[in-house]
Design a protein around this motif. Structure first.
Motif, PDB file in Angstrom:
ATOM      1  N   GLU A 261      96.368 -13.572  -7.299  1.00 30.85           N
ATOM      2  CA  GLU A 261      97.397 -12.760  -7.953  1.00 30.85           C
ATOM      3  C   GLU A 261      97.274 -12.832  -9.473  1.00 30.85           C
ATOM      4  OE1 GLU A 261     101.103 -11.720  -5.799  1.00 30.85           O
ATOM      5  OE2 GLU A 261     100.979 -13.856  -5.279  1.00 30.85           O
TER       6      GLU A 261
ATOM      7  N   PHE B  78     102.642 -12.993  -0.867  1.00 31.54           N
ATOM      8  CA  PHE B  78     102.329 -12.343  -2.146  1.00 31.54           C
ATOM      9  C   PHE B  78     103.610 -12.267  -2.969  1.00 31.54           C
ATOM     10  CE2 PHE B  78      98.515 -10.643  -0.089  1.00 31.54           C
ATOM     11  CZ  PHE B  78      97.614 -10.503  -1.141  1.00 31.54           C
TER      12      PHE B  78
ATOM     13  N   ARG C  87     101.626  -4.342 -12.245  1.00 30.25           N
ATOM     14  CA  ARG C  87     101.974  -5.703 -11.834  1.00 30.25           C
ATOM     15  C   ARG C  87     103.467  -5.919 -11.993  1.00 30.25           C
ATOM     16  NH1 ARG C  87      98.149 -10.368 -13.902  1.00 30.25           N
ATOM     17  NH2 ARG C  87      96.994 -10.448 -11.990  1.00 30.25           N
TER      18      ARG C  87
ATOM     19  N   THR D 240     103.439 -10.600  -6.178  1.00 28.72           N
ATOM     20  CA  THR D 240     103.269  -9.495  -7.118  1.00 28.72           C
ATOM     21  C   THR D 240     102.779  -8.249  -6.379  1.00 28.72           C
ATOM     22  OG1 THR D 240     100.940  -9.914  -7.638  1.00 28.72           O
ATOM     23  CG2 THR D 240     102.580 -11.158  -8.917  1.00 28.72           C
TER      24      THR D 240
ATOM     25  N   LYS E 217      99.983  -7.199  -6.363  1.00 27.20           N
ATOM     26  CA  LYS E 217      98.605  -7.402  -5.910  1.00 27.20           C
ATOM     27  C   LYS E 217      98.522  -7.181  -4.403  1.00 27.20           C
ATOM     28  CE  LYS E 217      95.927  -9.001  -8.442  1.00 27.20           C
ATOM     29  NZ  LYS E 217      94.940  -8.577  -9.419  1.00 27.20           N
ATOM     30  N   LYS E 218      99.644  -7.377  -3.703  1.00 22.22           N
ATOM     31  CA  LYS E 218      99.696  -7.100  -2.267  1.00 22.22           C
ATOM     32  C   LYS E 218      99.388  -5.624  -2.009  1.00 22.22           C
ATOM     33  CE  LYS E 218     102.963  -7.142   1.614  1.00 22.22           C
ATOM     34  NZ  LYS E 218     104.328  -7.548   2.015  1.00 22.22           N
TER      35      LYS E 218
END
Length: 188
Positions: free
Chosen positions: A63, A141, A185, A143, A145-146
């Motif tokens: 992440e 997760f 993000r 953030t 980023k998932k």
């Protein structure tokens, strides 16, 4: 009094002890926060703990420093799919190298910037070695980023099915690829 302790992984030893001293000084001068009471300086602790596929260490690292990326050329049928984790400093090479063992995929490459290194998993078959770990940790997760990972996995699935060979679908996939890398993000 509460004792504040800071555990930093072995791979950040040179920076870690300096960081502990700096944080300790900020805490003592009340510049960082006023709710932490200290009994002496923050102690740097060495650790021989390596990342595992059984915890979220690698997820947090991803992440912060990871990148899921796919490139589809608009004038050919070629594509490039990669997962990249980068770190600065030779001291981080053992950790990055350990990822190649964990996933049975990937390689370590020097970055264009001096003293920077990346763990890179390239290719359709190789990135599939990542799926079990990230799928098992979807709920962890913190953030967006998932969302990048899920889009990355979806587009890789489309490529595996050969959908990138259809000119119309390829245009859609190119747009999706651009969004994988531009997802804002945000933390939960």
């Amino acid at each position: 009094m509460k004792r504040r302790q800071n555990e930093i992984a072995r791979h950040q030893a040179p920076q870690g002890s300096q960081r502990c001293t700096a944080v300790d000084q900020l805490l003592r001068t009340n510049m960082l926060c006023t709710t932490v009471l200290l009994e002496g300086p923050i102690q740097y602790k060495r650790s021989n703990i390596l990342p595992s596929l059984d915890n979220q260490w690698l997820l947090g690292f991803t992440e912060a420093e990871g990148c899921f990326t796919i490139s589809l050329l608009s004038n050919s049928k070629a594509f490039r799919t990669r997962f990249i984790l980068s770190q600065k400093g030779d001291v981080n090479l053992p950790i990055l190298s350990h990822f190649t063992l964990l996933f049975q995929a990937g390689k370590i490459e020097g970055h264009s910037t001096k003293d920077n290194y990346s763990f890179i998993v390239s290719g359709l078959k190789s990135v599939q070695h990542l799926w079990p770990y990230f799928d098992n940790n979807l709920s962890h997760f913190l953030t967006s980023k998932k969302d990048s990972y899920l889009a990355f996995k979806e587009v890789n699935g489309s490529i595996e099915q050969g959908l990138h060979l259809n000119p119309e679908r390829r245009k859609e996939l190119i747009t999706k690829c651009q969004h994988i890398n531009s997802i804002t993000r945000k933390t939960k």
